[in-house]
Motif scaffolding. Structure first.
Motif, PDB file in Angstrom:
ATOM      1  N   VAL A 121      41.994  27.132  37.792  1.00 11.94           N
ATOM      2  CA  VAL A 121      41.144  27.183  36.603  1.00 11.94           C
ATOM      3  C   VAL A 121      40.522  25.817  36.312  1.00 11.94           C
ATOM      4  CG1 VAL A 121      41.221  27.413  34.089  1.00 11.94           C
ATOM      5  CG2 VAL A 121      42.279  29.151  35.520  1.00 11.94           C
ATOM      6  N   ILE A 122      41.330  24.764  36.337  1.00 12.21           N
ATOM      7  CA  ILE A 122      40.817  23.428  36.005  1.00 12.21           C
ATOM      8  C   ILE A 122      39.798  22.954  37.040  1.00 12.21           C
ATOM      9  CG2 ILE A 122      41.454  21.001  35.756  1.00 12.21           C
ATOM     10  CD1 ILE A 122      44.089  21.939  34.516  1.00 12.21           C
ATOM     11  N   GLY A 123      40.088  23.146  38.312  1.00 11.85           N
ATOM     12  CA  GLY A 123      39.174  22.688  39.365  1.00 11.85           C
ATOM     13  C   GLY A 123      37.820  23.371  39.307  1.00 11.85           C
ATOM     14  N   THR A 124      37.824  24.700  39.168  1.00 16.56           N
ATOM     15  CA  THR A 124      36.554  25.427  39.112  1.00 16.56           C
ATOM     16  C   THR A 124      35.787  25.119  37.830  1.00 16.56           C
ATOM     17  OG1 THR A 124      37.779  27.341  38.251  1.00 16.56           O
ATOM     18  CG2 THR A 124      37.277  27.325  40.602  1.00 16.56           C
ATOM     19  N   GLY A 125      36.514  24.890  36.723  1.00 15.08           N
ATOM     20  CA  GLY A 125      35.833  24.564  35.469  1.00 15.08           C
ATOM     21  C   GLY A 125      35.080  23.251  35.536  1.00 15.08           C
ATOM     22  N   MET A 126      35.672  22.245  36.175  1.00 13.30           N
ATOM     23  CA  MET A 126      34.989  20.959  36.327  1.00 13.30           C
ATOM     24  C   MET A 126      33.743  21.098  37.203  1.00 13.30           C
ATOM     25  SD  MET A 126      36.896  19.031  34.460  1.00 13.30           S
ATOM     26  CE  MET A 126      37.439  20.467  33.509  1.00 13.30           C
ATOM     27  N   ALA A 127      33.876  21.870  38.282  1.00 17.51           N
ATOM     28  CA  ALA A 127      32.744  22.065  39.194  1.00 17.51           C
ATOM     29  C   ALA A 127      31.604  22.826  38.520  1.00 17.51           C
ATOM     30  CB  ALA A 127      33.216  22.809  40.452  1.00 17.51           C
ATOM     31  N   TRP A 128      31.953  23.817  37.676  1.00 17.04           N
ATOM     32  CA  TRP A 128      30.928  24.582  36.968  1.00 17.04           C
ATOM     33  C   TRP A 128      30.120  23.666  36.044  1.00 17.04           C
ATOM     34  CZ3 TRP A 128      29.558  25.590  31.933  1.00 17.04           C
ATOM     35  CH2 TRP A 128      28.691  26.663  31.717  1.00 17.04           C
ATOM     36  N   GLY A 129      30.802  22.795  35.316  1.00 20.25           N
ATOM     37  CA  GLY A 129      30.106  21.890  34.415  1.00 20.25           C
ATOM     38  C   GLY A 129      29.122  20.991  35.146  1.00 20.25           C
ATOM     39  N   LEU A 130      29.535  20.484  36.315  1.00 23.00           N
ATOM     40  CA  LEU A 130      28.654  19.612  37.092  1.00 23.00           C
ATOM     41  C   LEU A 130      27.429  20.366  37.589  1.00 23.00           C
ATOM     42  CD1 LEU A 130      28.093  16.925  38.521  1.00 23.00           C
ATOM     43  CD2 LEU A 130      29.532  17.726  40.420  1.00 23.00           C
TER      44      LEU A 130
ATOM     45  N   PHE B 146      31.246  28.869  40.693  1.00 20.36           N
ATOM     46  CA  PHE B 146      32.331  28.046  40.169  1.00 20.36           C
ATOM     47  C   PHE B 146      32.729  28.420  38.735  1.00 20.36           C
ATOM     48  CE2 PHE B 146      30.685  25.387  43.614  1.00 20.36           C
ATOM     49  CZ  PHE B 146      31.872  25.090  44.270  1.00 20.36           C
ATOM     50  N   VAL B 147      32.360  29.627  38.301  1.00 16.04           N
ATOM     51  CA  VAL B 147      32.854  30.090  37.009  1.00 16.04           C
ATOM     52  C   VAL B 147      34.376  30.194  37.081  1.00 16.04           C
ATOM     53  CG1 VAL B 147      32.939  32.035  35.402  1.00 16.04           C
ATOM     54  CG2 VAL B 147      30.752  31.314  36.374  1.00 16.04           C
ATOM     55  N   ALA B 148      35.064  29.499  36.203  1.00 18.65           N
ATOM     56  CA  ALA B 148      36.530  29.498  36.228  1.00 18.65           C
ATOM     57  C   ALA B 148      37.069  30.898  35.936  1.00 18.65           C
ATOM     58  CB  ALA B 148      37.065  28.503  35.210  1.00 18.65           C
ATOM     59  N   PRO B 149      38.133  31.322  36.619  1.00 18.37           N
ATOM     60  CA  PRO B 149      38.689  32.675  36.403  1.00 18.37           C
ATOM     61  C   PRO B 149      39.514  32.754  35.116  1.00 18.37           C
ATOM     62  CG  PRO B 149      40.009  31.523  38.028  1.00 18.37           C
ATOM     63  CD  PRO B 149      38.846  30.603  37.693  1.00 18.37           C
ATOM     64  N   VAL B 150      38.898  32.379  34.014  1.00 20.03           N
ATOM     65  CA  VAL B 150      39.603  32.356  32.729  1.00 20.03           C
ATOM     66  C   VAL B 150      39.976  33.770  32.288  1.00 20.03           C
ATOM     67  CG1 VAL B 150      39.373  31.801  30.276  1.00 20.03           C
ATOM     68  CG2 VAL B 150      38.519  30.209  32.003  1.00 20.03           C
ATOM     69  N   THR B 151      39.011  34.679  32.358  1.00 24.55           N
ATOM     70  CA  THR B 151      39.260  36.051  31.921  1.00 24.55           C
ATOM     71  C   THR B 151      40.354  36.712  32.742  1.00 24.55           C
ATOM     72  OG1 THR B 151      36.969  36.282  31.188  1.00 24.55           O
ATOM     73  CG2 THR B 151      38.198  38.304  31.565  1.00 24.55           C
ATOM     74  N   GLN B 152      40.271  36.567  34.076  1.00 24.86           N
ATOM     75  CA  GLN B 152      41.268  37.184  34.957  1.00 24.86           C
ATOM     76  C   GLN B 152      42.652  36.593  34.716  1.00 24.86           C
ATOM     77  OE1 GLN B 152      38.179  35.902  35.604  1.00 24.86           O
ATOM     78  NE2 GLN B 152      37.731  36.205  37.772  1.00 24.86           N
ATOM     79  N   ALA B 153      42.713  35.261  34.589  1.00 22.26           N
ATOM     80  CA  ALA B 153      43.993  34.595  34.380  1.00 22.26           C
ATOM     81  C   ALA B 153      44.599  35.000  33.038  1.00 22.26           C
ATOM     82  CB  ALA B 153      43.811  33.078  34.444  1.00 22.26           C
ATOM     83  N   LEU B 154      43.764  35.129  32.016  1.00 17.81           N
ATOM     84  CA  LEU B 154      44.267  35.518  30.705  1.00 17.81           C
ATOM     85  C   LEU B 154      44.913  36.895  30.760  1.00 17.81           C
ATOM     86  CD1 LEU B 154      44.438  34.957  27.626  1.00 17.81           C
ATOM     87  CD2 LEU B 154      42.234  36.146  27.427  1.00 17.81           C
ATOM     88  N   ARG B 155      44.222  37.857  31.367  1.00 18.18           N
ATOM     89  CA  ARG B 155      44.758  39.223  31.397  1.00 18.18           C
ATOM     90  C   ARG B 155      45.933  39.363  32.345  1.00 18.18           C
ATOM     91  NH1 ARG B 155      38.604  40.742  30.754  1.00 18.18           N
ATOM     92  NH2 ARG B 155      38.593  40.139  28.562  1.00 18.18           N
ATOM     93  N   ALA B 156      46.034  38.493  33.322  1.00 17.71           N
ATOM     94  CA  ALA B 156      47.228  38.482  34.169  1.00 17.71           C
ATOM     95  C   ALA B 156      48.413  37.894  33.419  1.00 17.71           C
ATOM     96  CB  ALA B 156      46.961  37.674  35.434  1.00 17.71           C
ATOM     97  N   ASN B 157      48.153  37.046  32.437  1.00 16.80           N
ATOM     98  CA  ASN B 157      49.217  36.427  31.651  1.00 16.80           C
ATOM     99  C   ASN B 157      49.841  37.365  30.626  1.00 16.80           C
ATOM    100  OD1 ASN B 157      49.870  33.372  31.906  1.00 16.80           O
ATOM    101  ND2 ASN B 157      47.662  33.461  32.256  1.00 16.80           N
ATOM    102  N   TRP B 158      49.069  38.319  30.118  1.00 14.25           N
ATOM    103  CA  TRP B 158      49.565  39.144  29.012  1.00 14.25           C
ATOM    104  C   TRP B 158      50.872  39.868  29.321  1.00 14.25           C
ATOM    105  CZ3 TRP B 158      48.074  36.770  25.305  1.00 14.25           C
ATOM    106  CH2 TRP B 158      46.751  36.556  24.903  1.00 14.25           C
TER     107      TRP B 158
END
Length: 401
Positions: free
Chosen positions: A81-90, A116-128
């Motif tokens: 998540v962190i790596g892809t998020g930084m790349a998306w911003g750049l 490079f959209v971070a998999p925030v949505t997927q990671a969130l729903r996998a966490n529930w």
């Protein structure tokens, strides 16, 4: 209505931090669509090209989404998540700084950014399922879908405000900076990955995960629904341009989001004592969107109709999330939601391009005609998906159903 489930979720450790950080992390991504559309339209001079650029962004997201999701399932979501998020911003910052004369490069730049959209949505729903269990799980999916609609309330309006009072470029640069900080916050709140239970057999392959009599239908229905959402978004931007006030796009998106939040809150607070079939919610949404076709000439009437249709968005999306989660093994939740994201992005790419062409050729109302047809098709695919029941059968039986 029964607010007990919401109170229990509030007290559950990890729920508030996950949800809040996910909301902030997804906000810059959703805020980009209005300034990105206007950047492309200003550079090329027509909304057809804006649709192509939005489609390129969606294709990039669809191509990489499953890769990042699968990696998050196996290696943990934090670094991914962190790596892809930084790349998306750049990448988004570079896209914003391209000169107008390079408008032909915008679809390629948007596609690269989308990858490079971070998999925030997927990671969130996998966490529930790792944070809550039992009846709270259904409630948290509803809360998740409702909270996401807050992003559709704030995100497009923020994007429209930046376009109206600054410029599309400034808006995209602001989103790029915000993403770097917000995705990092979400990343540090991740739960450890769930190891696959080898006693239940090997981890499902992509083919086994997708070619399932119920999951396949839900993925197709989701693609149709998101394709319709893309058409609606472009239609609202076109209505704003037709009336000579770009802020209207953000207002219409906001009205629809308010309706969705309202419907989501009410839906999540219902006691849930009856069997609930997702196709019924999709059908009601289809009818309400069809009403919008006849009121596109009036901003006020269209806003009222979009509020009504919006009231079914979060409940329908929440029901889809819950069914997908219930019919998928926990160890591959991020991956299946990644496939869901990819299917939605493919649908969004096609929907944006087709809607742009329809609006240019026939007028703004045809964006709503397209959405109505797609929602009706999604309803058909969902007819045979097992409904949610107040007392669910065992997890093993549910996944095998």
């Amino acid at each position: 209505m029964d607010l007990t489930s919401y109170r229990e979720l509030w007290k559950t450790r990890g729920v508030v931090a996950l949800l809040a950080s996910a909301l902030v992390a997804r906000l810059p991504v959703l805020a980009t669509m209005v300034p990105l559309s206007f950047l492309a339209k200003d550079a090329a001079g027509n909304f057809g090209w804006a649709g192509v650029v939005a489609g390129g962004y969606s294709i990039g997201t669809a191509v990489a989404s499953v890769v990042w999701s699968r990696m998050a399932d196996r290696r943990g979501a934090r670094n991914v998540v962190i790596g892809t998020g930084m790349a998306w911003g750049l990448c988004m910052a570079i896209t914003a700084l391209l000169p107008n004369s390079w408008f032909r490069v915008l679809p390629l730049a948007a596609a690269l950014t989308g990858m490079f959209v971070a998999p925030v949505t997927q990671a969130l729903r996998a966490n529930w399922p790792r944070v809550v269990q039992g009846r709270q799980l259904r409630a948290v999916y509803s809360l998740d879908a409702t909270a996401q609609e807050l992003l559709f309330l704030v995100g497009p309006l923020a994007g429209a405000l930046m376009v109206s009072f600054a410029s599309p470029r400034i808006g995209l640069l602001a989103c790029a900076v915000a993403a770097a900080a917000s995705v990092w916050w979400f990343g540090v709140n991740q739960q450890p990955p769930v190891p696959h239970n080898e006693a239940s057999g090997p981890r499902p392959t992509a083919k086994q995960l997708l070619l399932h009599r119920h999951r396949t239908a839900m993925l197709i229905a989701w693609a149709c629904l998101v394709m319709g959402f893309a058409s609606l978004s472009l239609g609202m931007v076109a209505v704003a341009d037709e009336h000579g006030n770009r802020l209207i796009a953000g207002v219409l998106e906001t009205v629809a989001a308010v309706g969705s939040v309202t419907g989501g809150i009410v839906g999540g607070a219902l006691p849930g004592r009856r069997t609930s079939a997702v196709w019924r919610r999709m059908l009601v949404f289809t009818v309400l969107v069809a009403v919008c076709i006849f009121v596109t000439g009036s901003v006020v009437a269209l806003a009222v109709a979009m509020f009504a249709a919006g009231c079914l968005i979060a409940p329908t999306v929440a029901a889809l999330y819950e069914r997908v989660g219930a019919l998928t093994p926990t160890s591959v939740h991020a991956e299946i939601f990644g496939w869901m994201q990819s299917g939605g992005m493919v649908g969004s790419a096609v929907g944006a391009a087709v809607a742009g062409a329809l609006v240019e050729a026939f007028g703004v109302r045809y964006a709503w005609v397209l959405t109505t047809a797609l929602a009706a098709l999604a309803t058909v695919f969902l007819l045979r998906v097992p409904p949610h029941r107040p007392v669910e059968i065992s997890a093993v039986e549910e996944v095998a159903a």
